[in-house]
Motif scaffolding. Structure first.
Motif, PDB file in Angstrom:
ATOM      1  N   ALA A 101       0.832  -1.211   0.000  1.00  0.00           N
ATOM      2  CA  ALA A 101       0.000   0.000   0.000  1.00  0.00           C
ATOM      3  C   ALA A 101       0.862   1.255   0.000  1.00  0.00           C
ATOM      4  CB  ALA A 101      -0.930  -0.021   1.216  1.00  0.00           C
ATOM      5  N   ILE A 102       1.927   1.247   0.795  1.00  0.00           N
ATOM      6  CA  ILE A 102       2.824   2.414   0.844  1.00  0.00           C
ATOM      7  C   ILE A 102       3.494   2.624  -0.515  1.00  0.00           C
ATOM      8  CG2 ILE A 102       4.959   3.318   1.860  1.00  0.00           C
ATOM      9  CD1 ILE A 102       4.137   1.849   4.467  1.00  0.00           C
ATOM     10  N   GLY A 103       3.933   1.541  -1.155  1.00  0.00           N
ATOM     11  CA  GLY A 103       4.546   1.658  -2.473  1.00  0.00           C
ATOM     12  C   GLY A 103       3.590   2.253  -3.482  1.00  0.00           C
ATOM     13  N   LEU A 104       2.333   1.825  -3.447  1.00  0.00           N
ATOM     14  CA  LEU A 104       1.331   2.345  -4.378  1.00  0.00           C
ATOM     15  C   LEU A 104       1.052   3.826  -4.116  1.00  0.00           C
ATOM     16  CD1 LEU A 104      -0.299   1.103  -6.696  1.00  0.00           C
ATOM     17  CD2 LEU A 104      -2.171   0.732  -5.073  1.00  0.00           C
ATOM     18  N   VAL A 105       0.996   4.199  -2.838  1.00  0.00           N
ATOM     19  CA  VAL A 105       0.761   5.608  -2.494  1.00  0.00           C
ATOM     20  C   VAL A 105       1.939   6.475  -2.934  1.00  0.00           C
ATOM     21  CG1 VAL A 105       0.546   7.226  -0.564  1.00  0.00           C
ATOM     22  CG2 VAL A 105      -0.814   5.124  -0.583  1.00  0.00           C
ATOM     23  N   VAL A 106       3.153   6.015  -2.636  1.00  0.00           N
ATOM     24  CA  VAL A 106       4.353   6.779  -3.014  1.00  0.00           C
ATOM     25  C   VAL A 106       4.424   6.980  -4.521  1.00  0.00           C
ATOM     26  CG1 VAL A 106       6.885   6.655  -3.151  1.00  0.00           C
ATOM     27  CG2 VAL A 106       5.718   6.147  -0.995  1.00  0.00           C
ATOM     28  N   ALA A 107       4.060   5.940  -5.274  1.00  0.00           N
ATOM     29  CA  ALA A 107       4.138   6.024  -6.739  1.00  0.00           C
ATOM     30  C   ALA A 107       3.161   7.021  -7.328  1.00  0.00           C
ATOM     31  CB  ALA A 107       3.889   4.644  -7.347  1.00  0.00           C
ATOM     32  N   ASN A 108       2.151   7.374  -6.552  1.00  0.00           N
ATOM     33  CA  ASN A 108       1.118   8.281  -7.065  1.00  0.00           C
ATOM     34  C   ASN A 108       1.084   9.615  -6.324  1.00  0.00           C
ATOM     35  OD1 ASN A 108      -0.649   6.614  -9.141  1.00  0.00           O
ATOM     36  ND2 ASN A 108      -0.058   5.217  -7.498  1.00  0.00           N
ATOM     37  N   ALA A 139      -0.319  -5.038 -15.269  1.00  0.00           N
ATOM     38  CA  ALA A 139      -0.339  -6.394 -14.714  1.00  0.00           C
ATOM     39  C   ALA A 139      -0.135  -6.355 -13.203  1.00  0.00           C
ATOM     40  CB  ALA A 139       0.741  -7.245 -15.371  1.00  0.00           C
ATOM     41  N   ILE A 140       0.786  -5.512 -12.740  1.00  0.00           N
ATOM     42  CA  ILE A 140       1.037  -5.386 -11.294  1.00  0.00           C
ATOM     43  C   ILE A 140      -0.197  -4.832 -10.596  1.00  0.00           C
ATOM     44  CG2 ILE A 140       2.376  -4.101  -9.575  1.00  0.00           C
ATOM     45  CD1 ILE A 140       4.779  -4.416 -11.493  1.00  0.00           C
ATOM     46  N   LEU A 141      -0.826  -3.830 -11.207  1.00  0.00           N
ATOM     47  CA  LEU A 141      -2.064  -3.307 -10.628  1.00  0.00           C
ATOM     48  C   LEU A 141      -3.142  -4.392 -10.600  1.00  0.00           C
ATOM     49  CD1 LEU A 141      -2.247   0.232 -12.289  1.00  0.00           C
ATOM     50  CD2 LEU A 141      -1.805  -0.273  -9.878  1.00  0.00           C
ATOM     51  N   GLY A 142      -3.168  -5.239 -11.647  1.00  0.00           N
ATOM     52  CA  GLY A 142      -4.126  -6.343 -11.667  1.00  0.00           C
ATOM     53  C   GLY A 142      -3.876  -7.333 -10.544  1.00  0.00           C
ATOM     54  N   VAL A 143      -2.596  -7.632 -10.269  1.00  0.00           N
ATOM     55  CA  VAL A 143      -2.250  -8.522  -9.159  1.00  0.00           C
ATOM     56  C   VAL A 143      -2.709  -7.923  -7.834  1.00  0.00           C
ATOM     57  CG1 VAL A 143      -0.356  -9.547  -7.848  1.00  0.00           C
ATOM     58  CG2 VAL A 143      -0.308  -9.611 -10.343  1.00  0.00           C
ATOM     59  N   LEU A 144      -2.420  -6.641  -7.632  1.00  0.00           N
ATOM     60  CA  LEU A 144      -2.811  -5.987  -6.381  1.00  0.00           C
ATOM     61  C   LEU A 144      -4.330  -5.957  -6.229  1.00  0.00           C
ATOM     62  CD1 LEU A 144      -0.261  -3.018  -6.379  1.00  0.00           C
ATOM     63  CD2 LEU A 144      -0.154  -5.108  -5.030  1.00  0.00           C
ATOM     64  N   ALA A 164       7.768  -3.469  -5.945  1.00  0.00           N
ATOM     65  CA  ALA A 164       6.898  -3.944  -7.026  1.00  0.00           C
ATOM     66  C   ALA A 164       5.654  -3.079  -7.169  1.00  0.00           C
ATOM     67  CB  ALA A 164       6.502  -5.396  -6.772  1.00  0.00           C
ATOM     68  N   ALA A 165       5.197  -2.492  -6.062  1.00  0.00           N
ATOM     69  CA  ALA A 165       3.968  -1.692  -6.087  1.00  0.00           C
ATOM     70  C   ALA A 165       4.211  -0.231  -6.449  1.00  0.00           C
ATOM     71  CB  ALA A 165       3.270  -1.775  -4.728  1.00  0.00           C
ATOM     72  N   LEU A 166       5.443   0.130  -6.791  1.00  0.00           N
ATOM     73  CA  LEU A 166       5.742   1.511  -7.200  1.00  0.00           C
ATOM     74  C   LEU A 166       5.238   1.737  -8.627  1.00  0.00           C
ATOM     75  CD1 LEU A 166       9.345   1.964  -5.752  1.00  0.00           C
ATOM     76  CD2 LEU A 166       7.290   3.218  -5.050  1.00  0.00           C
ATOM     77  N   VAL A 167       3.932   1.709  -8.771  1.00  0.00           N
ATOM     78  CA  VAL A 167       3.292   1.793 -10.080  1.00  0.00           C
ATOM     79  C   VAL A 167       2.282   2.935 -10.068  1.00  0.00           C
ATOM     80  CG1 VAL A 167       1.817   0.587 -11.734  1.00  0.00           C
ATOM     81  CG2 VAL A 167       3.579  -0.669 -10.488  1.00  0.00           C
ATOM     82  N   ALA A 168       2.398   3.805 -11.051  1.00  0.00           N
ATOM     83  CA  ALA A 168       1.445   4.913 -11.156  1.00  0.00           C
ATOM     84  C   ALA A 168       0.113   4.395 -11.692  1.00  0.00           C
ATOM     85  CB  ALA A 168       2.001   5.990 -12.073  1.00  0.00           C
TER      86      ALA A 168
END
Length: 397
Positions: free
Chosen positions: A19-26, A350-355, A261-265
């Motif tokens: 979750a932190i990686g996804l937040v940081v990426a955005n 694909a990573i967003l799909g996994v999450l 891995a979650a560092l995805v915009a």
């Protein structure tokens, strides 16, 4: 350290890291973190990898070593040490692999995304057992053992996919040196009970690092080194090594990998504009796993059953196991990165799909596991006989 060896806490840490990686990426912090992840460390001309690659190729090999030790134990001394024990979870695991692939292909057929069909086949053992521990108080031990067995078989398939599908341009000489390293590692591990334990332990670490380096240089994904070493090590030293490494894997390796891995915009597009890779994975993980594991498991658990005997697990329990199997995370994230390594857009979706798929599966599993656990607790309070499968009957005997 005991907290990091529990089933519950590591799952929470892993989810928080993603979750932190996804937040940081955005957010505005993305650029600074991205620069940091691409800082190179190592010996120039030999091993000069970015921090991101050290995490995915180096630290993750330690995680696969721990997984391989568990595989070795279960295949030789645990719940998969005979054809009879392995058949039922193997059939359920096959359903949990084939049905998600079918679902993914239905979404992605005829597009560039179709190469990602292995992504929704994996189950995150640590996360699934964590959810079971949090919401499953009162469930029969048979369900946990069944889930553990099919998740381990899932991991075997995931390892084969990584080794076979995502290896190109193999350097046979380096691979041969790696094979020698694995053999030497296995021999040395069987000498640990001698008086020269400390020098041998140091030698094991050196051989392990060299073996990893040879595998990396061979073109085979470096995490396979961890698998080979874990399977080759003598069982008792391997179990001690797993016990020592487990807190580091749960508290450092997996959270770092989940974060990176979650560092995805998140793309600023409507759902209709998302690629089939996203939808295929987001649907195949929760739905494909639920259908595949529960239906194939229902068939498997009735094969060879004596006439009139109770089934080893009720179908409702198999539904809970199927939902737990849809929590992909670690191995699915790695498969997503490998499958779409040459296309940044597809890789990110694909990573967003996994999450997304894993979170949906997590919610479904939490509900189904809670309902089944409440059912068993009510039976216990009312004095009704609790479910008794082969595991419980053997324990009573």
């Amino acid at each position: 350290m005991s907290l990091l060896r529990s089933d519950r806490f590591p799952a929470v840490v892993l989810l928080a890291a993603a979750a932190i990686g996804l937040v940081v990426a955005n957010t505005g912090a993305h650029d600074a973190v991205d620069v940091a992840m691409h800082v190179h460390l190592g010996i120039p001309g030999l091993f000069d990898l970015s921090i991101e690659h050290w995490i995915k190729d180096g630290l993750l090999a330690v995680f696969f070593f721990v997984v391989a030790v568990e595989l070795q134990f279960e295949l030789t001394s645990g719940e998969l040490n005979s054809a009879r024990k392995a058949t039922q979870p193997a059939i359920a695991a096959a359903g949990g692999i084939l049905v998600p692939i079918l679902v993914f292909v239905l979404f992605a057929a005829g597009t560039d995304s179709v190469s990602g069909w292995p992504v929704p086949t994996a189950t995150d053992i640590a996360f699934a057992l964590g959810v079971l521990a949090v919401f499953g108080r009162g469930l029969p031990p048979a369900l946990r053992i069944f889930l553990l067995a099919l998740a381990i078989l899932d991991d075997i398939v995931g390892i084969v996919f990584i080794a076979v599908l995502f290896t190109t341009g193999v350097n046979v000489g380096m691979l041969a040196l790696a094979a020698v390293g694995v053999v030497v590692f296995g021999i040395l591990s069987r000498q640990l009970d001698t008086r020269a334990r400390r020098p041998i332990a140091v030698a094991l670490v050196v051989v392990a690092v060299l073996t990893w380096a040879f595998v990396y240089a061979s073109g085979v994904h470096a995490t396979i080194a961890g698998v080979a070493l874990g399977l080759a090590m003598a069982q008792q030293p391997a179990l001690r090594a797993r016990h020592a490494l487990e807190p580091w894997v749960n508290g450092l390796v997996l959270p770092l990998f989940a974060f990176s891995a979650a560092l995805v915009a998140i793309p600023a597009v409507s759902p209709s504009q998302l690629q089939p890779a996203f939808w295929g994975i987001a649907v195949a993980l929760p739905l494909g796993k639920l259908v595949g594991i529960s239906l194939f498991g229902w068939v498997a658990l009735r094969l060879g059953r004596e006439k009139g005997a109770a089934p080893p697990l009720p179908f409702a329990d198999l539904l809970a196991a199927g939902a737990l199997g849809g929590i992909g995370f670690t191995v699915s994230l790695l498969l997503g990165e490998l499958a779409f390594a040459g296309d940044a857009l597809l890789r990110d979706e694909a990573i967003l799909g996994v999450l997304a798929g894993s979170v949906v599966a997590l919610v479904m599993a939490s509900v189904l596991v809670s309902v089944r656990a409440a059912h068993y607790r009510r039976r216990a309070r009312s004095g009704e006989p609790a479910f008794q499968g082969p595991i419980e009957k053997e324990a009573q005997a």
